[in-house]
Scaffold this active site. Structure first.
Site, short mmCIF file in Angstrom:
data_model
loop_
_atom_site.label_atom_id
_atom_site.label_comp_id
_atom_site.label_asym_id
_atom_site.label_seq_id
_atom_site.Cartn_x
_atom_site.Cartn_y
_atom_site.Cartn_z
N ALA A 63 0.87 -1.17 0.00
CA ALA A 63 0.00 0.00 0.00
C ALA A 63 0.90 1.22 0.00
O ALA A 63 2.07 1.15 0.46
CB ALA A 63 -0.89 -0.03 1.24
N GLY A 108 0.69 -5.06 1.01
CA GLY A 108 -0.51 -5.18 0.20
C GLY A 108 -0.26 -5.87 -1.14
O GLY A 108 -1.20 -6.39 -1.74
N GLU A 111 -0.44 -9.46 -0.35
CA GLU A 111 -1.86 -9.72 -0.06
C GLU A 111 -2.68 -9.80 -1.34
O GLU A 111 -3.60 -10.61 -1.45
CB GLU A 111 -2.40 -8.65 0.91
CG GLU A 111 -1.77 -8.82 2.30
CD GLU A 111 -2.01 -7.64 3.22
OE1 GLU A 111 -1.73 -6.50 2.81
OE2 GLU A 111 -2.49 -7.86 4.35
N GLU A 131 5.02 -4.84 7.18
CA GLU A 131 4.24 -3.79 7.86
C GLU A 131 4.75 -3.49 9.26
O GLU A 131 4.70 -2.36 9.73
CB GLU A 131 2.76 -4.19 7.92
CG GLU A 131 2.02 -4.10 6.60
CD GLU A 131 2.05 -5.37 5.78
OE1 GLU A 131 2.94 -6.22 6.04
OE2 GLU A 131 1.20 -5.51 4.89
#
Ligand code: HXC
Length: 257
Positions: A63, A108, A111, A131
């Site tokens: 992200a 992300g 993911e 993260e």
């Protein structure tokens, strides 16, 4: 939207195109993906979707950290919900989705790959859930999908240390289906897509739904779900054709969806 390139066709390709930011996912990109997936869902001519990243460095490096650094709690929650919705939409698409991981698949980005049915990786691919190094935790489904795919033992260490791992390790752990040379990634991904596109689209859709149940349901309910799904495929024209073609020693002609 120039941050996304969508090439439609029987085998469609979605490319995240922000190479300067290593294809990081911001709100606009996630909303753009959601719109494209909505169209794909209703377009019967698309039979397989390939997802990849632009450039030779990254699939998706996570992200967008610059965007997240400015977010309030409420904005952060909205962003997380949007990310979850997009990942779930990939999982719920009736067609197979293949991630072609050409470089970093972090946070992300990993993911996103985990929400796809199959993952092909270039030898240059690097994976991780870093993260924890930013003072947060995986927020687009990683705490659930990663242990489901590679087991609790490895997932706990990865999420707690934030360490990266390479493509060979990903193969050894059963995270990726194949590792290929960087220049062979897209051709090999298309070859696999073509192989799957030659199957009954209706049977593929039911197979995907039943496989998804192994993630969302308890075993008993999942086994019952499989039985009802088999009943559905037994009533299909493709079942009649597939078995007739076998007996007549010829290739089946599928009706697809
Ligand atoms: C925004 C990013 C980015 C990211 C890289 N960039 N990752 N921008 N968000 N996730 C940008 C850099 O700022 C830089 O921009 C450019 O891409 C090139 O990156 P470099 O760091 O200069 O490259 P390099 O030194 O080769 O290192 C590559 C890297 C590193 C190891 C991948 O960029 C990195 O660690 N990125 C962050 C990975 C990460 O933590 N991902 C998880 C994010 S959190 P400039 O302008 O300086 O050239 C997440 C949570 C999801 O995904 C859920 C939230 C709810």
């Amino acid at each position: 939207m120039e941050d996304l390139i969508f090439e439609t066709g029987e085998i469609a390709t979605l490319t995240i195109n922000r190479p300067k930011a290593l294809n990081a996912l911001n709100r606009e990109v996630l909303e753009g993906i959601a719109r494209i997936l909505r169209d794909v869902r209703h377009d019967a001519s698309v039979r397989i979707l390939i997802v990849t990243g632009a450039g030779d460095r990254a699939f998706v490096a996570g992200a967008d950290i610059a965007a997240m650094s400015e977010m309030s709690v409420v904005e952060g929650q909205e962003f997380m919900r949007l990310g979850h919705r997009v990942m779930q939409t990939f999982e719920d698409l009736p067609i197979p989705v293949i991630a072609a991981v050409n470089g970093f698949a972090l946070g992300g980005g990993l993911e996103l790959a985990l929400a796809c049915d199959l993952i092909l990786a270039s030898e240059k691919a690097r994976f991780g859930q870093p993260e924890i190094n930013l003072g947060i935790i995986p927020g687009f489904g990683g705490t659930q999908r990663l242990p489901h795919r590679i087991g609790q033992v490895r997932a706990r260490e990865l999420i707690m240390t934030g360490e990266m791992f390479d493509a060979r390790t990903a193969l050894e752990w059963g995270l990726v289906n194949h590792v290929v040379a960087a220049e062979a990634l897209i051709p090999e991904t298309r070859k696999l897509a073509e192989k799957i596109a030659g199957k009954s689209g209706f049977a593929l859709r039911q197979a995907k739904a039943a496989l998804r149940a192994s993630f969302t349901m308890e075993e008993d309910a999942g086994l019952r779900f499989e039985q009802s799904t088999v009943a559905v495929v037994f009533g299909s024209a493709d079942k009649t054709e597939g078995m007739k073609a076998f007996i007549e020693k010829r290739q089946p002609k599928w009706q697809h969806r």
